[in-house]
Write a protein that holds these residues in place. Structure first.
Motif, PDB file in Angstrom:
ATOM      1  N   VAL A  37      -7.675  -1.509  -0.782  1.00 25.08           N
ATOM      2  CA  VAL A  37      -7.233  -2.071   0.355  1.00 25.08           C
ATOM      3  C   VAL A  37      -7.812  -1.220   1.421  1.00 25.08           C
ATOM      4  CG1 VAL A  37      -5.540  -3.005   1.900  1.00 25.08           C
ATOM      5  CG2 VAL A  37      -5.305  -3.224  -0.634  1.00 25.08           C
ATOM      6  N   SER A  38      -8.702  -2.016   2.262  1.00 24.81           N
ATOM      7  CA  SER A  38      -9.569  -1.329   3.304  1.00 24.81           C
ATOM      8  C   SER A  38      -9.141  -1.582   4.687  1.00 24.81           C
ATOM      9  CB  SER A  38     -10.968  -1.531   3.198  1.00 24.81           C
ATOM     10  OG  SER A  38     -11.378  -2.841   3.375  1.00 24.81           O
ATOM     11  N   VAL A  39      -9.378  -0.827   5.790  1.00 20.56           N
ATOM     12  CA  VAL A  39      -9.026  -1.168   7.031  1.00 20.56           C
ATOM     13  C   VAL A  39     -10.043  -1.066   7.975  1.00 20.56           C
ATOM     14  CG1 VAL A  39      -8.125   1.404   7.622  1.00 20.56           C
ATOM     15  CG2 VAL A  39      -7.443  -0.513   8.921  1.00 20.56           C
ATOM     16  N   ASP A  42     -12.188   1.952  11.366  1.00 24.67           N
ATOM     17  CA  ASP A  42     -11.567   3.209  10.677  1.00 24.67           C
ATOM     18  C   ASP A  42     -11.352   4.139  11.578  1.00 24.67           C
ATOM     19  OD1 ASP A  42     -14.044   3.984  10.685  1.00 24.67           O
ATOM     20  OD2 ASP A  42     -14.109   4.342   8.516  1.00 24.67           O
ATOM     21  N   THR A  53      -7.818  -4.675  10.657  1.00 26.69           N
ATOM     22  CA  THR A  53      -7.841  -5.547   9.811  1.00 26.69           C
ATOM     23  C   THR A  53      -7.708  -5.083   8.631  1.00 26.69           C
ATOM     24  OG1 THR A  53      -9.057  -7.096  11.170  1.00 26.69           O
ATOM     25  CG2 THR A  53      -9.261  -7.486   8.914  1.00 26.69           C
ATOM     26  N   PHE A  54      -6.890  -5.391   7.651  1.00 32.15           N
ATOM     27  CA  PHE A  54      -6.605  -4.828   6.381  1.00 32.15           C
ATOM     28  C   PHE A  54      -7.237  -5.855   5.671  1.00 32.15           C
ATOM     29  CE2 PHE A  54      -3.398  -2.632   9.237  1.00 32.15           C
ATOM     30  CZ  PHE A  54      -3.787  -1.437   8.627  1.00 32.15           C
ATOM     31  N   SER A  55      -8.180  -5.598   4.480  1.00 35.22           N
ATOM     32  CA  SER A  55      -8.602  -6.838   3.636  1.00 35.22           C
ATOM     33  C   SER A  55      -8.726  -6.067   2.198  1.00 35.22           C
ATOM     34  CB  SER A  55     -10.196  -6.830   4.245  1.00 35.22           C
ATOM     35  OG  SER A  55     -10.991  -5.681   4.028  1.00 35.22           O
ATOM     36  N   VAL A  70       2.654  -3.332   4.922  1.00 34.45           N
ATOM     37  CA  VAL A  70       1.946  -2.374   5.694  1.00 34.45           C
ATOM     38  C   VAL A  70       2.936  -1.525   6.233  1.00 34.45           C
ATOM     39  CG1 VAL A  70       0.248  -1.778   7.110  1.00 34.45           C
ATOM     40  CG2 VAL A  70      -0.220  -3.991   5.968  1.00 34.45           C
ATOM     41  N   SER A 119      -4.209  -9.118   9.855  1.00 32.29           N
ATOM     42  CA  SER A 119      -4.653  -8.178  11.066  1.00 32.29           C
ATOM     43  C   SER A 119      -3.568  -8.088  12.022  1.00 32.29           C
ATOM     44  CB  SER A 119      -5.809  -8.658  11.911  1.00 32.29           C
ATOM     45  OG  SER A 119      -5.409 -10.052  12.369  1.00 32.29           O
ATOM     46  N   VAL A 136      -0.047   0.640   1.832  1.00 33.77           N
ATOM     47  CA  VAL A 136       0.089  -0.693   1.689  1.00 33.77           C
ATOM     48  C   VAL A 136       0.556  -0.880   0.282  1.00 33.77           C
ATOM     49  CG1 VAL A 136      -1.219  -2.763   1.531  1.00 33.77           C
ATOM     50  CG2 VAL A 136      -1.605  -0.970   3.441  1.00 33.77           C
ATOM     51  N   PRO A 165      -4.959   3.146   3.350  1.00 30.66           N
ATOM     52  CA  PRO A 165      -5.944   2.919   4.515  1.00 30.66           C
ATOM     53  C   PRO A 165      -5.639   3.980   5.411  1.00 30.66           C
ATOM     54  CG  PRO A 165      -4.961   0.740   3.766  1.00 30.66           C
ATOM     55  CD  PRO A 165      -4.205   1.825   3.003  1.00 30.66           C
TER      56      PRO A 165
END
Length: 233
Positions: A37-39, A42, A53-55, A70, A119, A136, A165
């Motif tokens: 899971v990325s943000v 950054d 935005t967390f995707s 989160v 987000s 997360v 993240p």
């Protein structure tokens, strides 16, 4: 004659094994490289506001994603989750009245290998620490994944199996305005999605490069098998 036939059969098996091994590696490595899971962005600036935005583009062992929880780190002055028709939102607050966690529940589970994103707008103050980790918990139809690991001093974050993240916090400039405040303060979700798309493209490029390495390994195995056959012949 029988000896020659056996050598031919063995060579064919070696060739097949090399090709299959390379193909499997080429497919598996990109999948592992993107499994987190990325943000985005950054990096933010102390005293600034921004839209995070967390995707993700994966489930839990191929099971569709049903929710993302989160947890907020200390050092945030404000948190405002973004309304989205694809998710319902549950906000938890601490004794200080600040948001402590936000749970996004998918209206329809997000299938594996399809990108999902949520987000929120966050506000930082001058006392915000140099980095903010957002643990997360990803819950799926079957199972869950906890993206909560943090790198120790000197440890490569990319070596972690389930990294949380992390957003780095830069010092504010002399005039008190951050480098990212123009678009971030406006809360422009389109800009945030654009940055997330760029990040996704970079991740895909990394996966492609690693996949090429796996294919090269398969080709190397093929060459070794051919040379071995020639020596025996």
């Amino acid at each position: 004659m029988r000896s020659t036939t056996r050598r031919n059969i063995t060579t064919r098996r070696n060739l097949a094994t090399g090709l299959i091994g390379g193909a499997v590696l080429a497919l598996a490595i990109p999948a592992m490289a993107s499994a987190h899971v990325s943000v985005s962005p950054d990096e933010l600036t102390a005293g600034d506001h921004g839209v995070l935005t967390f995707s993700f583009a994966h489930g839990c062992d191929n099971s569709p994603t049903t929710s993302l929880k989160v947890t907020m780190p200390e050092g945030l002055a404000s948190v405002a989750p973004t309304m989205d028709s694809d998710w319902t939102i549950d906000v938890e607050k601490g004794d200080d009245g600040l948001v402590s966690a936000v749970t996004y529940t998918a209206v329809t589970p997000v299938p594996n290998e399809l990108r999902g994103a949520v987000s929120m707008s966050v506000g930082l103050d001058e006392k915000t620490p140099e980095s903010l980790a957002f643990p997360v918990i990803q819950t799926c139809v079957e199972g869950s994944s906890e993206w909560t690991q943090l790198a120790e001093d000197g440890e490569d974050p990319h070596s972690l199996d389930a990294p949380a993240p992390v957003v780095e916090v830069a010092d504010a400039s002399a005039d008190g305005h951050g480098e990212h405040d123009s678009a971030a303060e406006a809360g422009d979700a389109d800009d945030a999605d654009s940055v997330a798309a760029d990040e996704s493209g970079a991740s895909n490029a990394l996966g492609t490069a690693l996949g090429a390495g796996g294919l090269a390994a398969g080709i190397a195995a093929l060459i070794v098998s051919v040379l071995a056959y020639r020596r025996k012949a």
